[in-house]
Scaffold this motif. Sequence first.
Motif, PDB file in Angstrom:
ATOM      1  N   HIS A   1     -16.306 -10.999  -2.921  1.00 38.55           N
ATOM      2  CA  HIS A   1     -15.385 -10.307  -3.180  1.00 38.55           C
ATOM      3  C   HIS A   1     -14.388 -10.458  -4.265  1.00 38.55           C
ATOM      4  CE1 HIS A   1     -16.892  -7.687  -0.287  1.00 38.55           C
ATOM      5  NE2 HIS A   1     -15.927  -7.093   0.483  1.00 38.55           N
ATOM      6  N   TRP A   2     -14.576 -11.469  -5.117  1.00 41.84           N
ATOM      7  CA  TRP A   2     -13.781 -12.112  -5.957  1.00 41.84           C
ATOM      8  C   TRP A   2     -14.143 -11.278  -7.286  1.00 41.84           C
ATOM      9  CZ3 TRP A   2      -9.517 -14.762  -5.408  1.00 41.84           C
ATOM     10  CH2 TRP A   2      -9.453 -15.438  -4.258  1.00 41.84           C
ATOM     11  N   VAL A   3     -13.132 -11.027  -8.328  1.00 48.52           N
ATOM     12  CA  VAL A   3     -13.424 -10.566  -9.738  1.00 48.52           C
ATOM     13  C   VAL A   3     -12.533 -11.305 -10.667  1.00 48.52           C
ATOM     14  CG1 VAL A   3     -13.916  -8.148  -9.115  1.00 48.52           C
ATOM     15  CG2 VAL A   3     -11.608  -8.938  -9.490  1.00 48.52           C
ATOM     16  N   ILE A   4     -13.079 -11.691 -11.792  1.00 48.10           N
ATOM     17  CA  ILE A   4     -12.325 -12.673 -12.727  1.00 48.10           C
ATOM     18  C   ILE A   4     -12.112 -11.642 -13.870  1.00 48.10           C
ATOM     19  CG2 ILE A   4     -12.940 -14.545 -14.127  1.00 48.10           C
ATOM     20  CD1 ILE A   4     -13.070 -14.904 -11.004  1.00 48.10           C
ATOM     21  N   ALA A   5     -10.863 -11.764 -14.398  1.00 48.55           N
ATOM     22  CA  ALA A   5     -10.447 -10.993 -15.418  1.00 48.55           C
ATOM     23  C   ALA A   5      -9.306 -11.383 -16.062  1.00 48.55           C
ATOM     24  CB  ALA A   5      -9.891  -9.639 -14.745  1.00 48.55           C
ATOM     25  N   ARG A   6      -8.968 -10.973 -17.403  1.00 42.79           N
ATOM     26  CA  ARG A   6      -7.975 -11.459 -18.069  1.00 42.79           C
ATOM     27  C   ARG A   6      -6.425 -11.281 -17.454  1.00 42.79           C
ATOM     28  NH1 ARG A   6     -12.134 -10.283 -21.180  1.00 42.79           N
ATOM     29  NH2 ARG A   6     -13.020 -12.037 -22.570  1.00 42.79           N
ATOM     30  N   ASN A   7      -6.370  -9.958 -16.953  1.00 40.68           N
ATOM     31  CA  ASN A   7      -5.248  -9.551 -16.307  1.00 40.68           C
ATOM     32  C   ASN A   7      -5.383  -8.469 -15.299  1.00 40.68           C
ATOM     33  OD1 ASN A   7      -5.440  -6.901 -17.676  1.00 40.68           O
ATOM     34  ND2 ASN A   7      -5.107  -7.940 -19.406  1.00 40.68           N
ATOM     35  N   GLU A   8      -4.485  -8.131 -14.615  1.00 40.70           N
ATOM     36  CA  GLU A   8      -4.776  -7.419 -13.394  1.00 40.70           C
ATOM     37  C   GLU A   8      -5.133  -5.989 -13.627  1.00 40.70           C
ATOM     38  OE1 GLU A   8      -2.080  -6.022  -9.268  1.00 40.70           O
ATOM     39  OE2 GLU A   8      -1.274  -7.311 -10.549  1.00 40.70           O
ATOM     40  N   ASP A   9      -4.960  -5.372 -14.901  1.00 41.68           N
ATOM     41  CA  ASP A   9      -5.504  -4.337 -15.318  1.00 41.68           C
ATOM     42  C   ASP A   9      -6.975  -4.356 -15.302  1.00 41.68           C
ATOM     43  OD1 ASP A   9      -2.889  -3.026 -15.151  1.00 41.68           O
ATOM     44  OD2 ASP A   9      -2.825  -3.082 -17.361  1.00 41.68           O
ATOM     45  N   ASP A  10      -7.199  -5.448 -16.053  1.00 42.10           N
ATOM     46  CA  ASP A  10      -8.778  -5.506 -16.366  1.00 42.10           C
ATOM     47  C   ASP A  10      -9.661  -5.583 -14.732  1.00 42.10           C
ATOM     48  OD1 ASP A  10      -8.522  -5.184 -18.617  1.00 42.10           O
ATOM     49  OD2 ASP A  10      -8.942  -7.529 -19.442  1.00 42.10           O
ATOM     50  N   ALA A  11      -8.785  -6.445 -14.003  1.00 38.54           N
ATOM     51  CA  ALA A  11      -9.324  -6.879 -12.715  1.00 38.54           C
ATOM     52  C   ALA A  11      -9.434  -5.456 -12.038  1.00 38.54           C
ATOM     53  CB  ALA A  11      -8.625  -7.534 -11.859  1.00 38.54           C
ATOM     54  N   GLN A  12      -8.560  -4.560 -12.101  1.00 41.75           N
ATOM     55  CA  GLN A  12      -8.528  -3.427 -11.454  1.00 41.75           C
ATOM     56  C   GLN A  12      -9.972  -2.275 -11.833  1.00 41.75           C
ATOM     57  OE1 GLN A  12      -5.737  -2.481  -9.302  1.00 41.75           O
ATOM     58  NE2 GLN A  12      -6.975  -0.460  -8.493  1.00 41.75           N
ATOM     59  N   GLU A  13      -9.908  -2.421 -13.281  1.00 39.76           N
ATOM     60  CA  GLU A  13     -11.082  -1.811 -13.902  1.00 39.76           C
ATOM     61  C   GLU A  13     -12.511  -2.397 -13.385  1.00 39.76           C
ATOM     62  OE1 GLU A  13     -12.891  -1.047 -18.225  1.00 39.76           O
ATOM     63  OE2 GLU A  13     -10.762  -1.538 -17.854  1.00 39.76           O
TER      64      GLU A  13
ATOM     65  N   LEU B   1     -17.248  -2.217  -9.692  1.00 36.24           N
ATOM     66  CA  LEU B   1     -18.250  -2.695  -8.398  1.00 36.24           C
ATOM     67  C   LEU B   1     -18.171  -1.994  -7.343  1.00 36.24           C
ATOM     68  CD1 LEU B   1     -17.089  -6.642  -8.972  1.00 36.24           C
ATOM     69  CD2 LEU B   1     -19.359  -5.452  -9.495  1.00 36.24           C
ATOM     70  N   TYR B   2     -16.899  -1.437  -6.755  1.00 33.97           N
ATOM     71  CA  TYR B   2     -16.847  -0.676  -5.646  1.00 33.97           C
ATOM     72  C   TYR B   2     -16.574   0.832  -5.779  1.00 33.97           C
ATOM     73  CZ  TYR B   2     -16.447  -5.615  -4.238  1.00 33.97           C
ATOM     74  OH  TYR B   2     -16.899  -6.853  -4.074  1.00 33.97           O
TER      75      TYR B   2
ATOM     76  N   ASP C   1      -5.633 -14.707  -6.665  1.00 30.90           N
ATOM     77  CA  ASP C   1      -5.760 -16.288  -6.159  1.00 30.90           C
ATOM     78  C   ASP C   1      -4.266 -16.953  -6.433  1.00 30.90           C
ATOM     79  OD1 ASP C   1      -6.330 -18.585  -5.445  1.00 30.90           O
ATOM     80  OD2 ASP C   1      -8.319 -18.632  -6.223  1.00 30.90           O
ATOM     81  N   PRO C   2      -3.690 -17.559  -5.387  1.00 24.70           N
ATOM     82  CA  PRO C   2      -2.327 -18.360  -5.479  1.00 24.70           C
ATOM     83  C   PRO C   2      -2.670 -19.522  -6.164  1.00 24.70           C
ATOM     84  CG  PRO C   2      -3.092 -18.083  -3.167  1.00 24.70           C
ATOM     85  CD  PRO C   2      -3.968 -17.289  -3.790  1.00 24.70           C
ATOM     86  N   ASP C   3      -3.755 -19.909  -6.215  1.00 29.57           N
ATOM     87  CA  ASP C   3      -4.182 -21.367  -6.739  1.00 29.57           C
ATOM     88  C   ASP C   3      -3.854 -21.423  -8.213  1.00 29.57           C
ATOM     89  OD1 ASP C   3      -4.703 -22.108  -4.279  1.00 29.57           O
ATOM     90  OD2 ASP C   3      -6.737 -22.474  -4.585  1.00 29.57           O
ATOM     91  N   VAL C   4      -3.488 -22.480  -8.657  1.00 29.54           N
ATOM     92  CA  VAL C   4      -3.550 -22.958 -10.139  1.00 29.54           C
ATOM     93  C   VAL C   4      -4.597 -23.816 -10.534  1.00 29.54           C
ATOM     94  CG1 VAL C   4      -0.873 -22.408 -10.180  1.00 29.54           C
ATOM     95  CG2 VAL C   4      -1.629 -24.731 -10.052  1.00 29.54           C
ATOM     96  N   LEU C   5      -4.697 -23.865 -11.835  1.00 28.96           N
ATOM     97  CA  LEU C   5      -5.747 -24.545 -12.475  1.00 28.96           C
ATOM     98  C   LEU C   5      -5.308 -26.147 -12.633  1.00 28.96           C
ATOM     99  CD1 LEU C   5      -7.228 -22.005 -15.222  1.00 28.96           C
ATOM    100  CD2 LEU C   5      -8.316 -23.072 -13.228  1.00 28.96           C
ATOM    101  N   ASP C   6      -6.315 -26.931 -12.357  1.00 28.90           N
ATOM    102  CA  ASP C   6      -6.206 -28.344 -12.860  1.00 28.90           C
ATOM    103  C   ASP C   6      -5.515 -28.483 -14.327  1.00 28.90           C
ATOM    104  OD1 ASP C   6      -6.237 -31.154 -13.087  1.00 28.90           O
ATOM    105  OD2 ASP C   6      -8.353 -31.022 -13.163  1.00 28.90           O
ATOM    106  N   THR C   7      -4.475 -29.446 -14.344  1.00 34.44           N
ATOM    107  CA  THR C   7      -3.959 -29.535 -15.548  1.00 34.44           C
ATOM    108  C   THR C   7      -4.747 -30.141 -16.521  1.00 34.44           C
ATOM    109  OG1 THR C   7      -3.286 -31.876 -14.918  1.00 34.44           O
ATOM    110  CG2 THR C   7      -1.608 -29.984 -14.676  1.00 34.44           C
TER     111      THR C   7
ATOM    112  N   TRP D   1      -9.107 -12.308  -8.726  1.00 34.21           N
ATOM    113  CA  TRP D   1      -8.542 -11.417  -7.868  1.00 34.21           C
ATOM    114  C   TRP D   1      -9.447 -11.223  -6.539  1.00 34.21           C
ATOM    115  CZ3 TRP D   1      -7.151 -11.726 -12.813  1.00 34.21           C
ATOM    116  CH2 TRP D   1      -6.002 -11.434 -13.089  1.00 34.21           C
ATOM    117  N   TYR D   2      -9.070 -11.130  -5.605  1.00 32.36           N
ATOM    118  CA  TYR D   2      -9.792 -10.936  -4.371  1.00 32.36           C
ATOM    119  C   TYR D   2      -9.802  -9.591  -3.992  1.00 32.36           C
ATOM    120  CZ  TYR D   2     -11.853 -11.333   0.391  1.00 32.36           C
ATOM    121  OH  TYR D   2     -12.479 -11.210   1.538  1.00 32.36           O
ATOM    122  N   VAL D   3     -10.909  -8.756  -3.695  1.00 28.38           N
ATOM    123  CA  VAL D   3     -10.927  -7.364  -3.429  1.00 28.38           C
ATOM    124  C   VAL D   3     -10.867  -7.167  -1.836  1.00 28.38           C
ATOM    125  CG1 VAL D   3     -11.847  -5.221  -3.951  1.00 28.38           C
ATOM    126  CG2 VAL D   3     -12.039  -7.325  -5.663  1.00 28.38           C
TER     127      VAL D   3
END
Length: 890
Positions: free
Chosen positions: A515-527, A532-533, A543-549, A497-499
């Motif tokens: 400004h990026w945070v890595i998390a398992r879901n949006e709630d974790d990202a919010q936390e 951090l801020y 991030d709108p991108d998806v992962l390489d298959t 998620w971009y902050v």
Amino acid sequence: MAVSEENPEIIKEKDLERKKKKADKAREKELKRQKALEKAAKLQAQQASNNQKKSEKKLVKRGGEEENPEEFLDPPTPFGEKKRISSQMAKQYSPTAVEKSWYSWWEKSGFFVADAKSSKPPFAIVLPPPNVTGALHIGHALTVAIEDTIVRWRRMSGYNTLWVPGMDHAGIATQVWDWKNKYGGTILQQLRGLGASLDWSRECFTMDEKSSRAVTEAFVRLHKNKLIKRDERLVNWDCVLRTAISDIEVEHIEIKGRTLLNVPGYDKPVEFGVLTSFAYPLEGELGEIVVATTRVETMLGDTAIAIHPDDPRYNHLHGKYAIHPFNGRKLPIVCDAKLVDPKFGSGAVKITPAHDRNDFEVRKDHDLESINIFTDDGKINSSGGSEFAGMPRFKAREAVIEALKKKGLYRGAKGNEMRLGICSRTNDVVEPLSKPQWYVDCNNIAKKGLDAVMDEEKKKIEIIPKQYATEWKRWLENIRDWCVSRQLWWGHRVPAWYVTLEDDELKEINSYKDHWVIARNEDDAQEEASRLYNGKKFHLSQDPDVLDTWFSSGLFPLAVLGWPDDTEDLKAFYPTSDLETGHDILFFWVARMVMLGTELGGDVPFRKVYLHPMIRDAHGRKMSKSLGNVVDPLEVINGISLEGLHKRLEEGNLDPKELTVAKEGQVKDFPNGIPECGADALRFALISYTAQSDKINLDIQRVVGYRQWCNKLWNAVRFSMSKLGDDYVPPTNVNPENLPFSCQWILSLLNRAILKTIAALESYKFSDATSTVYSWWQYQLCDVFIEAIKPFFAGSDPKFETARRFARDTLWLCLDNGLRLLHPFMPYVTEELWQRLPSSRDQTAMESIMICKYPSIVECWTNERVEYEMDLVDSTVKSLRSLANERRER
């Protein structure tokens, strides 16, 4: 040059529609096959009924007994029930009749299901997941033939076998789950037709909930361990798909000189293989400096010119500047001994860091600016200058040349050899493009993977054939960071998620790299963002991108067993035992599974890797629709006419010229079409080819030959059953010393065949195994032994009664052991024939041959003296025949 302005979404929808039609056809073909089987069964029943009505008028008499044709027809079998076989064996082998009904019974009976709590030693293997959008091809058939042989052999050898089926989500754009539900089962049904004894209770899809959770967890853990980072680098960019693509999706073609190629989106062919020279004016009226390029349009993004520091022609230009003719940008002239060959061309090289891999690396050494001049769909952007903005890249190529000519800076063009990257999915010319992406740092985990194969003290994996260990070493010693993000609509969303802070001056995503945070879901990202801020107001954007298959595929052995949870399956079956796949994806899939498995699972994901050859046609050519030499395994199994082969081509997307060439190729290779061969013959043929460790030159006539051999097996058992008789009871034990010479001989050779077959399977020499089994059945049992014992049954002379009894017992032992020996290679015909054999009294009757014990040597059967004496007899007979032939010729 006119360019199509179609919306990419429309293009993707068209591509989806094309794939749907293709999948519809595959599904329709499978339905037709099922209907054909049902029709055949009804026809059999109808014929039986008709024959019954006529039986009073027309009966054939043989040996004083009436022969009822109905007795030779299999009664209809309800789906999932054990096959109901005819009371009398049909006089000829029929693949369609033999291969129906058995699989659904095997599956329903639970013969394929593994038990995580079993006390048996585990043997686990995963099926390389085929694309959900795909159809069965001959490579899948080879994979299934080899893997099912291994699994059936291990199951019969007392192992708790787990063979996990699955599908890969590939790159579907939209309407995914509708697609998966409608078409995803087609290819899995086709795998069933090949006899694959997969544990369907554990079937998985790389986008299902279990796999998705594993992918997210893997990304989070790798980032926490500082193995995933975000960076701006050059990627392989497809302007049609508007995404980065993996190296395996890039096919390189060698161009010898001026060559016209069709490029998606362009009405006219584009010329490649041309080296264009032009001049840059030098600052301070010092003259000009000439450079050359095969991609002249990229000069719009040039930011420097490189020369060799020791080139005397340019000593006066050290530290000077050239001036860009279209935007006035000052281009520093830099000295670089690694990049520049003073003997090639003018000895001066243009530098475009944003669109050339070498230049991208050079920019770091000289602190050069990187200017991207392309939009995601391959047009010139505003950085390329207002004169060219909006032009498609190859139309801009022509416009740039004309503009250089007008300024008097064009210095000519000539043919030039070059290597051009083409996307295998769209046929678009791949564009090196500078993009911010997520990367896996592979250095340390690659070292572990390298040691697991190459370091004798740390070795955990054996690669077979051994020659590919060198390839493994080459890949992993020269590994680069792995770009795992893709700009597609479908796939595993990057859990990042971009902050955007309220007081940020720049509000666009990726404006600030930290400004990026890595998390398992949006709630974790919010936390995490709140931590951090602290006290600041912000907004999160995933991030709108998806992962390489390949990222999700790389986790396959872990994910299918329930990781990251500590499941019973994970404890029982990880690491898995073997991996079997094509050598073409040794790095792209195998190495990545090893790296991710070692890092996340704590151990390598498998102990042995068997790499099968790539399949070519009988002439050694790569299979291609345009050549008409593509072999559909279902067409080999079911048979197809030449007209049917032509129709398949016509339903494709070949242009008229390619269609003509393809049809001519089919007429040459398959003048009478392809006869019905059945799954057993196809499997056996493919496995027998594996001695060719690099490429298989597949000749369909070889498959036809094995189909005819199935008829030989059928007749051998049919003859044997007639000699055993309806009341025959197999012996509890046999003492070879009491047996006739021929019986001692065949049992000794059976022992030898069992020993050689097991040794071949254990050493992954599958071709040797098929050769051994074939030779014993064909040349020893059928050609010699059965012929040798026929005199015992020629009459009812009491003096031959003991010999007849011993011959029957030996014949039963040979059939029982021989069918079990052959079963992993040919599951259908062996099940059908084995079910007809009388059961031994000293054994608990098994429901199916596939859960019987695999043959093992019986020490007392081995008799080298008898084998030697038989060899003497054989050689003597051959010598006498040779002498007789010589006398006739005189």
